[in-house]
Design an enzyme around this catalytic site. Structure first.
Site, mmCIF file in Angstrom:
data_model
loop_
_atom_site.group_PDB
_atom_site.id
_atom_site.type_symbol
_atom_site.label_atom_id
_atom_site.label_comp_id
_atom_site.label_asym_id
_atom_site.label_seq_id
_atom_site.Cartn_x
_atom_site.Cartn_y
_atom_site.Cartn_z
ATOM 1 N N CYS A 1 39.416 -12.315 7.082
ATOM 2 C CA CYS A 1 38.023 -12.007 6.747
ATOM 3 C C CYS A 1 37.094 -12.954 7.491
ATOM 4 O O CYS A 1 36.045 -12.563 7.992
ATOM 5 C CB CYS A 1 37.772 -12.160 5.250
ATOM 6 N N ASP B 1 23.806 -51.650 14.220
ATOM 7 C CA ASP B 1 25.041 -51.416 14.953
ATOM 8 C C ASP B 1 25.251 -49.952 15.288
ATOM 9 O O ASP B 1 26.367 -49.529 15.549
ATOM 10 C CB ASP B 1 26.221 -51.943 14.126
ATOM 11 N N ASP C 1 31.663 -55.924 12.035
ATOM 12 C CA ASP C 1 30.517 -56.733 12.382
ATOM 13 C C ASP C 1 30.529 -57.909 11.404
ATOM 14 O O ASP C 1 31.130 -57.826 10.339
ATOM 15 C CB ASP C 1 29.269 -55.867 12.199
ATOM 16 N N ASP D 1 26.365 -52.286 9.934
ATOM 17 C CA ASP D 1 25.268 -51.655 9.233
ATOM 18 C C ASP D 1 24.700 -50.571 10.127
ATOM 19 O O ASP D 1 24.702 -50.660 11.339
ATOM 20 C CB ASP D 1 24.215 -52.666 8.756
ATOM 21 N N CYS E 1 40.626 -13.804 2.826
ATOM 22 C CA CYS E 1 41.643 -14.456 3.646
ATOM 23 C C CYS E 1 41.052 -14.850 4.991
ATOM 24 O O CYS E 1 39.910 -14.557 5.301
ATOM 25 C CB CYS E 1 42.840 -13.548 3.845
#
Ligand code: ADP
Ligand code: MG
Length: 721
Positions: A31, A622, A425, A618, A28
């Protein structure tokens, strides 16, 4: 008096290493925080992040001060098992064994039936119930007791195991005492054994579901075959273990086989199915010189491929690593849930104790008061809370990968659904980035072939798609371009080189004007114009056209149906940018933006959109703009998958992926919200009910088990999102 050495001066950027540990025994959110706390306490550890859904811890530490062994020791002190991570793909734990569950159910069910239905019962039956439930609690439920003991031994503290062990043992001990001491004993032996059985069942179902959450990444990792045919010097192909293939080896891939490593085709021709890597279902034809990505399926012909990347360096291994990293990352909302559950267990113990005391004070029978206190212990475990987010992230990231989208981390996945505008772009993104020369317009007195020749010569050193278009045309016309000297390229402007001893410029009108040359005003054309100057004089223009991707218009339309605006940012002139925008349905256009201006454009559009923005470009050209946006989406081939700047990488050159990412993100976030809501609501309603005596401990155990299973199953719905 003891002298201690002064602390050693340490450089600010202390050496840092990271290690992944496989953790066993977590159940859980409590833990998770407990292990994180123990790890962070180790000297030299700068950060520790534990993921419940992958059963893994990632620890950053200074190798000069801490060692993996110390980290493992810390996890063990916290009450769990740890070992350095296996090389196997995680994604999720293996399904747990069912042995204890089956044993507990076989013995626990009769105890429950007898305990509930046979009343009053003879003392002999009581003793039988006592013994059977003891076996269930102490033997089949030993993991709870061991966990609770570990936690206690290692400096106090309590985990979920503490709650279950305490609850079941308290009910049993009380009943035992009654049986021994009372004349007409009122026992609750079925309570403890039923709690243990139900929680074991919950954990089992949850573990199975959790292991399914990692299916996607396992499927990816299993794409690469284990053996391959390596072609020896004498031309014979020998079956070889994939681990022994080296860069430079030639591998034969027969029809129906998968490429074992990355490579380049040296002979043969075939169509390769890369669908599991990129989501692209149409096989791609590969001939000599083509790049083959490990894991793709050879469909028809036989191929010989020279290995270019093997093992951890191969694209597939990189993708698997990226997906795993993303799956293990936590969105901010989960950190909050983890923090809440850390203080949860002690509070629950206090509430439970108060419940007991208050009911006694209200003159309730001790047995009833104890039942209510036990119900509080059992219902309160924050299991579902710990699973709410990570399971959704794992399944969501895996689903993205199987759709050909690589997500960098949980945050990227979370924010993609919130964007109010997507900025595209132009070249290579909305268009294919494959320019074709459509017209050659020489200045008066200039020979068109010569214009093309000098332009091609100057463009030879450029990587720009425009340059490739001009060179291709020159080759088509059979021109041999002389080699240029002193080549210089200005990103977003053009190129400049010496051809046959004279300076040649090729680029945008701006580019020429900045160098003192006038270019003709032919702005209205929808084609990209490259203006050429020779020895300081305008020599003519070359018009090029780029094809708009088939997927562009549909992608913009899909986004607008999701309520998301689109914008185009381009280095090209207004006329071309507007033409492309009009044809794909984009309203907002920013043209003639220099590469370094794209970051500013992203900020400006974000202000206008009044919300988060995504940038699609890309990953190479960019990168800055991608990083500046709230979500950077890189369009790339599988080969350059690991774009650092991008939150999301589209492996397939298909813009439909943008809208798909948005939709997936929204679904993931919705599932996380539902999970967190139910997990919180469950505790918020369950604890008061239990304290008020309105919930039997067994119903509480059932509800608890059910809540974890429900949360994980809800996350699994994302597999088909
Ligand atoms: P985009 O933003 O559309 O990807 P770029 O920023 O790469 O465009 O380029 C902007 C403009 O600069 C191009 O439209 C072109 O006019 C000019 N340019 C850039 N590189 C070159 C080159 N190698 N040759 C000629 N023109 C170029
Ligand atoms: Mg570009």
């Amino acid at each position: 008096m003891k002298l201690s050495a002064p602390p050693e001066p340490r450089s600010i950027a202390a050496a840092c290493a990271t290690v992944d540990l496989d953790i066993e025994g977590m159940h859980c959110a409590a833990c998770v925080t407990r292990i994180e706390k123990f790890l962070k306490r180790v000297d030299g550890v700068s950060d520790a992040s534990v993921n419940l859904a992958t059963n893994r811890a990632r620890v950053s530490y200074d190798p000069g001060r801490a060692a993996p062994a110390a980290l493992i020791g810390a996890v063990e002190r916290a009450g769990y098992q740890a070992q350095p991570r296996h090389d196997s793909p995680a994604g999720a734990a293996a399904a747990p064994p069912a042995r204890d569950l089956i044993g507990a159910a076989l013995l626990g069910t009769p105890v429950l039936v007898v305990g509930m239905l046979w009343q009053p019962r003879p003392v002999a039956a009581e003793w039988l119930l006592c013994a059977a439930s003891a076996v269930v609690i102490l033997y089949f439920g030993r993991s709870f007791i061991a966990g609770a003991w570990q936690a206690l031994k290692s400096g106090g503290g309590a985990t979920m195991d503490t709650l279950i062990a305490l609850g079941s043992l308290a009910a049993w001990l009380y009943s035992f005492a009654e049986l021994v001491a009372a004349r007409r004993p009122q026992t609750y032996f079925e309570t403890g054994s039923t709690i243990v059985t139900l929680i074991l069942m919950g954990r089992y179902l949850e573990g199975r579901a959790r292991s399914r959450a990692g299916d996607a990444v396992r499927a990816l990792a299993n794409l690469a075959p284990k053996t391959a045919l390596v072609v020896r010097g004498d031309g014979e192909a020998v079956e070889t273990d994939v681990g022994r293939i080296q860069v430079g080896d030639v591998i034969r891939i027969r029809p129906g086989e998968k490429a074992p490593v990355d490579g380049v085709v040296v002979s043969g021709s075939s169509a390769l199915d890369e669908s599991l890597l990129t989501g692209e279902s149409v096989p791609v034809v590969k001939e000599q010189g083509a790049i083959v990505v490990g894991g793709s399926l050879n469909t028809t012909g036989s191929l010989d491929v020279r290995a270019t990347a093997v093992g951890a360096h191969a694209v597939l291994a990189t993708i698997v690593r990226l997906v795993e990293n993303a799956q293990a990352s936590k969105p901010p909302v989960q950190r909050l849930a983890d923090r809440i559950s850390a203080i949860f267990v002690p509070i629950v113990l206090a509430v439970s104790a108060s419940t007991f005391v208050i009911w006694l004070a209200l003159r309730a029978p001790a047995g009833i008061a104890l039942q209510d206190a036990v119900a509080v212990l059992v219902i309160a475990c924050p299991c579902a809370l710990g699973l709410a987010t990570p399971t959704a992230i794992i399944v969501g990231v895996g689903r993205a990968a199987s759709l050909g989208m690589l997500v960098r981390d949980a945050q990227a996945l979370e924010s993609a659904g919130r964007v109010s505008m997507v900025i595209f772009d132009k070249t290579g993104t909305l268009t294919e980035g494959r320019f074709e020369v459509t017209d050659i317009v020489p200045a008066s007195g200039m020979d068109p072939r010569r214009l093309l020749a000098i332009a091609a010569a100057a463009e030879q050193g450029s990587e720009h798609p425009i340059a490739k278009g001009i060179l291709a045309r020159a080759v088509d016309e059979g021109l041999s371009a002389p080699a240029p000297a002193r080549f210089r390229s200005v990103t977003g402007g053009g190129v400049c080189a010496e051809v046959d001893g004279v300076e040649v410029l090729a680029g945008s009108a701006d580019f020429l004007e900045q160098r003192g040359m006038a270019a003709p005003a032919t702005e209205s054309s929808a084609e990209t114009l490259v203006h050429v100057a020779e020895a300081g004089r305008y020599a003519g223009s070359i018009a090029l056209k780029d094809r708009i991707r088939d997927s562009s218009a549909g992608a913009i339309d899909a986004l607008s149906r999701l309520g998301i605006a689109s914008a185009l940012v381009s280095g090209d002139v207004e006329a071309v940018a507007s033409d492309v925008a009009a044809r794909v349905g984009i309203g907002t256009v920013m043209a003639q933006v220099k590469p370094d201006g794209k970051v500013e454009a992203v900020h400006q559009l974000r202000r206008e959109a009044a919300g988060p923005v995504a940038m699609v470009g890309d990953g190479v050209n960019d990168a800055a703009a991608l990083a500046a946006a709230d979500v950077g989406i890189a369009m790339g081939a599988a080969a350059d998958a690991a774009s650092e700047a991008a939150g999301i990488t589209l492996l397939r050159a298909d813009l439909a992926g943008v809208a798909r990412a948005v939709v997936l993100s929204r679904r993931v976030v919705a599932v996380i919200r539902q999970n967190l809501f139910w997990a919180f609501a469950f505790n918020a309603i369950g604890i008061p009910l239990a304290a008020a005596g309105r919930l039997s401990p067994m119903i509480a155990a059932f509800a608890m088990a059910f809540s974890s299973v429900a949360v994980v199953s809800n996350s699994l719905r994302l597999k088909n999102a």
